[in-house]
Design a protein around this motif. Structure first.
Motif, PDB file in Angstrom:
ATOM      1  N   LEU A  45       3.492 -21.172 -32.704  1.00 25.66           N
ATOM      2  CA  LEU A  45       3.318 -22.128 -31.639  1.00 25.66           C
ATOM      3  C   LEU A  45       4.584 -22.747 -31.512  1.00 25.66           C
ATOM      4  N   VAL A  46       5.199 -23.201 -32.759  1.00 24.08           N
ATOM      5  CA  VAL A  46       6.517 -23.818 -32.644  1.00 24.08           C
ATOM      6  C   VAL A  46       7.633 -22.930 -31.846  1.00 24.08           C
ATOM      7  N   ASP A  47       7.681 -21.679 -32.392  1.00 21.49           N
ATOM      8  CA  ASP A  47       8.383 -20.833 -31.403  1.00 21.49           C
ATOM      9  C   ASP A  47       8.099 -20.556 -29.970  1.00 21.49           C
ATOM     10  N   TYR A  48       7.179 -20.513 -29.712  1.00 18.61           N
ATOM     11  CA  TYR A  48       6.740 -20.588 -28.252  1.00 18.61           C
ATOM     12  C   TYR A  48       7.060 -21.688 -27.449  1.00 18.61           C
ATOM     13  N   VAL A  88     -13.629 -34.346 -32.221  1.00 15.72           N
ATOM     14  CA  VAL A  88     -12.325 -34.675 -32.243  1.00 15.72           C
ATOM     15  C   VAL A  88     -12.245 -35.533 -33.339  1.00 15.72           C
ATOM     16  N   GLU A  89     -13.407 -36.315 -33.612  1.00 21.09           N
ATOM     17  CA  GLU A  89     -13.248 -37.221 -34.856  1.00 21.09           C
ATOM     18  C   GLU A  89     -13.355 -36.446 -36.135  1.00 21.09           C
ATOM     19  N   MET A  90     -14.213 -35.227 -36.373  1.00 21.16           N
ATOM     20  CA  MET A  90     -14.230 -34.294 -37.663  1.00 21.16           C
ATOM     21  C   MET A  90     -13.006 -33.883 -37.797  1.00 21.16           C
ATOM     22  N   THR A  91     -12.188 -33.262 -36.800  1.00 16.97           N
ATOM     23  CA  THR A  91     -11.004 -32.652 -36.717  1.00 16.97           C
ATOM     24  C   THR A  91      -9.651 -33.417 -37.168  1.00 16.97           C
ATOM     25  N   GLY A  92      -9.968 -34.779 -36.765  1.00 18.24           N
ATOM     26  CA  GLY A  92      -8.685 -35.620 -36.862  1.00 18.24           C
ATOM     27  C   GLY A  92      -7.764 -35.564 -35.955  1.00 18.24           C
ATOM     28  N   LEU A 118      -2.408 -29.571 -35.288  1.00 19.77           N
ATOM     29  CA  LEU A 118      -1.773 -30.751 -36.244  1.00 19.77           C
ATOM     30  C   LEU A 118      -0.374 -30.653 -36.558  1.00 19.77           C
ATOM     31  N   ASP A 119      -0.137 -29.539 -37.207  1.00 20.33           N
ATOM     32  CA  ASP A 119       0.803 -29.018 -38.205  1.00 20.33           C
ATOM     33  C   ASP A 119       2.155 -28.784 -36.988  1.00 20.33           C
TER      34      ASP A 119
END
Length: 205
Positions: free
Chosen positions: A195-198, A144-148, A115-116
């Protein structure tokens, strides 16, 4: 005049002797056939029938479905239901694939990381969840609901075929794929910055 005639006769005899000598040196094979005989043999050889191999006949095999040429060649229901997802829409695109299982605590811990990262991804790159290792779609919906993570598209791989297509056998796997098909497989513990770097790397290619 008589001496000239005798000299001419002597030269003629020598020439004839030389021809005879040349015939002997050339060998019997060179002179064994006359030009007419040689032509006749060549013509006969050319007229001999040439055997051509019979074409090989094979029994046609039963038609079978072609092998998919891409791991994205799949259709599956979305986790939240009501839609069928066509994996071909992701082919030739930059995408991040998140393989998770609904009972996996590591996957729950990964959710905030993704999410970040999602808020900082280059334009045009999305995260798609691929839920597997469970045939219970309602259990996947609870995850999905639990993890938002409702903002992501999640695919329910109920029979495991999608995971096998990407050669994934365990949960908490992330695959970053660029639009040329090159892929980077990341394991558990990947940070949002990584993850953003990739993502920036594949967006630049």
């Amino acid at each position: 005049m008589r001496r000239a005639t005798m000299l001419g006769a002597t030269i003629g005899a020598l020439v004839l002797a030389g021809c005879a000598s040349g015939e002997a040196e050339g060998g019997d094979a060179a002179m064994s056939e006359t030009p007419m005989e040689s032509t006749a043999h060549a013509t006969a050889d050319a007229m001999e029938p040439v055997e051509t191999p019979e074409p090989e006949v094979t029994v046609a095999e039963e038609a079978s479905e072609p092998e998919p040429d891409s791991a994205f060649a799949f259709t599956a229901p979305t986790v939240m239901g009501g839609e069928t997802f066509d994996g071909a829409t992701l082919d030739d695109t930059d995408v991040i694939l998140w393989f998770w299982a609904p009972w996996c605590p590591t996957c729950v811990a990964e959710a905030p990381v993704l999410l970040d990262a999602a808020e900082r991804l280059p334009d045009g790159i999305e995260i798609v969840g691929l839920a597997g290792l469970s045939g219970d779609q309602s259990f996947m919906q609870e995850f999905v609901e639990m993890t938002g993570t409702e903002s992501f598209t999640h695919v329910a791989d109920l029979d495991g075929s999608v995971w096998r297509g990407f050669d994934v056998s365990s949960q908490a796997t992330i695959i970053v794929v660029d639009d040329s098909g090159d892929a980077y497989t990341l394991g558990a513990g990947t940070t949002a910055d990584e993850l953003v770097d990739y993502a920036e790397k594949i967006a630049a290619t």
